[in-house]
Write a protein that holds these residues in place. Structure first.
Motif: not given
Ligand code: HEM
Length: 416
Positions: A70-72, A97-99, A108-110, A162-164, A253-255, A328-330, A363-365
């Protein structure tokens, strides 16, 4: 809880009729039930329809290979607008950009990726190590303290600041805004009521708008804001405040929650599995494989959701156009058909990165390597200093959410 969800009287995953099983109930992780829900679904109904849900019915995909499939397939399973099981409300849905799907997603990701690119992480490594060492050296010995506040939140906040390139003295605003962002009815956590949440997030927008203006006027740098402000694809984002806010919420939230909860989870797993900690102590190079194992085992992001753009046959079920599909990744991370002894915490697995905690596909992280780096340094510095490890001396407190699997308090002690 909303009108479509009825208060569950029986939450036992094995005695409820299968068709009523709704894994989006926000307290399941807190109550220690989520993994059993997932086990039953993987076994008995791996592509499962729940008629209830925060904003209506949805499919649950629980097996590893199905999640990857599904994710692919972003052509059929869209991220546009909503990536949690429930839909964001009509009146307040900041975009990011995640949504989003290509081309908006890609551009936006780039624009922000260089902040966490491999060569940038090499530059940051010494700084992260120095800060990690500083935080660990400042911890009390022989007395109980909260690991979440003193270490997990502090270290992830320092890194995100630091990232911001965020004003250092205000850095604790970042985890605060992160908690506000992830408190929504759709994920089952209403710590901040909707109106208050919106008000606080508008303050966050105001704060960042000032920073953006400064960065746009200064020469380009490698922080998220400067990168967006100087990129032709994103430099007008500030004129679309809700899109700017949405992307801030994503990056905050991501970071934040993700790495924070992996830092806390790791302490619990090492404490519960002393033989694994002994292996790490004997061979600190194992930190490189212990870290992905911690992330798999915690799976801090429980799910991502997609919306079907067309009718699709999948796993013997008929998914209709417009329906919600939750990966459900979990659950994928405990799929016994793909991962050997998935319920065991083993720090020297042969393929430790074979997990879906970071998702898959376009969308991989984006921050996966940054997260692994922070966690690897943390464990390398822990084994150097604390040969007896970190003792967990009370029940960890877990958060309420169907989306972020978090540890809110973790009482620990380090031998004097
Ligand atoms: C253990 C740590 C982390 C986990 C488990 C995690 C997990 C995830 C997951 C599950 C996704 C969505 C993947 C998908 O839809 O296929 C994601 C996307 C994302 N993550 Fe993480 N994340 C982590 C750390 C971070 C950190 C440290 C950052 C930023 C510095 C970050 C920034 C992002 C961003 C920007 C996206 C959106 C990517 C996109 O839509 O292309 N994440 N992350």
């Amino acid at each position: 809880m909303t009108a479509t969800q009825t208060p569950a009287t029986n939450l036992d995953p094995w005695t409820q009729p299968l068709e009523t099983l709704d894994p989006s109930e926000g307290t399941l992780y807190q109550r220690g039930l989520l993994h059993e829900y997932m086990r039953r679904l993987r076994r008995e109904d791996p592509v499962h329809w729940s008629p209830t849900g925060p904003t209506g019915g949805y499919w649950s995909v629980t097996r590893f290979d199905d999640i990857v499939a599904i994710d692919s397939n972003h052509q059929v399973f869209s991220s546009d607008r909503d990536i949690t099981v429930g839909d964001a409300p009509e009146d307040f849905a900041p975009r990011n950009f995640i949504a989003a799907d290509p081309p908006v997603h890609d551009a936006q990701r780039k624009s922000v990726t260089p902040a966490v690119a491999p060569h940038r992480l090499v530059e940051l490594e010494a700084l992260i190590r120095e800060r990690t060492a500083g935080v660990l050296d400042s911890l009390p010995r022989g007395e109980t303290f909260d690991w979440v506040d003193k270490v997990s939140i502090e270290l992830t906040t320092q890194f995100l600041a630091t990232l911001f390139d965020f004003p250092w003295e205000d850095r604790r605003l970042l985890p605060y805004w992160s908690d506000v962002t992830t408190s929504t009815e759709q994920v089952g956590n209403t710590t901040f009521p909707a109106e208050e949440r919106e008000r606080i997030l508008m303050e966050c927008l105001g704060y960042f708008t000032k920073l953006w203006t400064e960065r746009a006027a200064a020469p380009p740098k490698f922080d998220f804001l400067s990168l967006m402000a100087h990129n032709p694809e994103t430099r007008d984002m500030v004129d679309n405040p809700l899109e700017f806010l949405g992307n801030l919420m994503l990056l905050i939230v991501g970071g934040n929650d993700t790495t924070r909860n992996s830092m806390s989870g790791g302490v619990i797993f090492m404490h519960d599995n002393p033989a694994e900690f002994a292996k790490l102590k004997a061979n600190p190079a194992l930190a490189a494989s212990a870290v992905p194992e911690i992330i798999r085992y915690q799976s801090p992001v429980a799910h991502m959701r997609r919306t079907a753009l067309e009718d699709f046959e999948f796993g013997g079920r008929h998914i209709r156009k417009g329906e919600r599909v939750v990966m459900w990744y979990v659950s994928g991370n405990r799929d016994e058909s793909v991962i050997e002894r998935p319920d065991d915490f083993i720090i020297d697995r042969t393929r430790p990165r074979h997990h879906v905690a970071f998702g898959f596909g376009i969308h991989r992280c984006m921050g996966n390597r940054a997260a692994e780096l922070q966690l690897r340094i943390l464990w390398e510095e822990i084994v150097k200093r604390f040969p007896k490890g970190i003792e967990v001396v009370g029940e960890p407190e877990r958060g309420v959410s169907n989306f972020i699997l978090g540890i809110t308090k973790l009482p620990v002690r380090i031998a004097a």
